[in-house]
Design a protein around this motif. Structure first.
Motif, PDB file in Angstrom:
ATOM      1  N   ASN A  63      39.303  30.762-120.869  1.00 45.73           N
ATOM      2  CA  ASN A  63      38.008  31.426-121.010  1.00 45.73           C
ATOM      3  C   ASN A  63      38.164  32.919-121.278  1.00 45.73           C
ATOM      4  O   ASN A  63      37.387  33.506-122.035  1.00 45.73           O
ATOM      5  CB  ASN A  63      37.152  31.194-119.760  1.00 45.73           C
ATOM      6  N   HIS A  92      39.074  33.230-124.913  1.00 45.60           N
ATOM      7  CA  HIS A  92      37.913  32.888-125.740  1.00 45.60           C
ATOM      8  C   HIS A  92      36.881  34.014-125.716  1.00 45.60           C
ATOM      9  O   HIS A  92      36.324  34.380-126.756  1.00 45.60           O
ATOM     10  CB  HIS A  92      37.286  31.578-125.259  1.00 45.60           C
ATOM     11  N   ASP A  93      36.626  34.575-124.555  1.00 48.66           N
ATOM     12  CA  ASP A  93      35.667  35.672-124.442  1.00 48.66           C
ATOM     13  C   ASP A  93      36.146  36.923-125.175  1.00 48.66           C
ATOM     14  O   ASP A  93      35.347  37.657-125.750  1.00 48.66           O
ATOM     15  CB  ASP A  93      35.398  36.008-122.975  1.00 48.66           C
ATOM     16  N   GLY A 106      35.944  35.866-129.027  1.00 50.86           N
ATOM     17  CA  GLY A 106      34.593  35.462-129.376  1.00 50.86           C
ATOM     18  C   GLY A 106      34.524  34.547-130.591  1.00 50.86           C
ATOM     19  O   GLY A 106      33.522  34.509-131.290  1.00 50.86           O
TER      20      GLY A 106
END
Length: 189
Positions: A37, A40-41, A44
């Protein structure tokens, strides 16, 4: 080859080989979603897709990498099974802590060197580096470049010197970027 029933947004952890620690598997299972995560953050981009994390011994890493990338690149089985195939992407198995490889059906495999995973902080850094490389491989044209490089390394479809140098320069640039981003994101772990 380890088989999983991944859906496109799933993450799975497997042990491959004798005497791979269950404790290491539990640690990876608990840390991987958080690290995934975070990556991914940061980028983006679209979801990272199906990722299988395989905990294995150093001497099995090259065979797994050859198998996964050979099948994904459409290399005949007798070629990728040959002992002489050494992949520059994996490097020396005893030194490597994590190797990110393409696998059939659009999957990605993170091969983790299980004996090198004693420290939880180092494990998180290895997972972070692996997921950064996964993100790089979902970029437009990156998977095709990896397939071309694998086919070149396995002498199935050799590239011209110019094309090979261009792909090798891209691989080195991606490695440098992965190192920089890993260092940057390590502060947020």
């Amino acid at each position: 080859m380890p088989r999983t029933k991944n859906r496109p947004s799933q993450l799975s952890v497997l042990r491959y080989g004798a005497f791979v620690s269950r404790t290491a598997e539990q640690c990876v299972t608990s840390f991987a979603p958080t690290v995934r995560n975070l990556v991914h953050d940061h980028f983006g981009r679209r979801p990272l897709g199906a990722v299988t994390i395989i905990l294995t011994k150093p001497h099995l890493m090259l065979g797994l990498a050859n198998e996964a990338q050979g099948e994904a690149a459409g290399v005949p089985e007798n070629v990728w099974k040959s002992v002489g195939v050494k992949q520059a992407i994996v490097g020396k198995a005893k030194d490597v802590r994590v190797a990110t490889v393409i696998a059939p059906k659009g999957e990605m495999w993170l091969l983790l060197n299980a004996p090198k995973l004693r420290d939880p902080k180092q494990l998180k850094l290895n997972l972070l580096r692996g997921f950064v490389e996964v993100d790089q491989l979902i970029r437009s044209g990156a998977r095709e470049n990896r397939i071309a490089w694998v086919r070149h390394e396995m002498n199935v479809s050799p590239l011209s010197r110019r094309q090979a140098n261009k792909l090798q320069a891209q691989i080195l640039a991606d490695g440098a970027e992965a190192e920089r981003v890993t260092t940057e994101l390590a502060r947020r772990l």
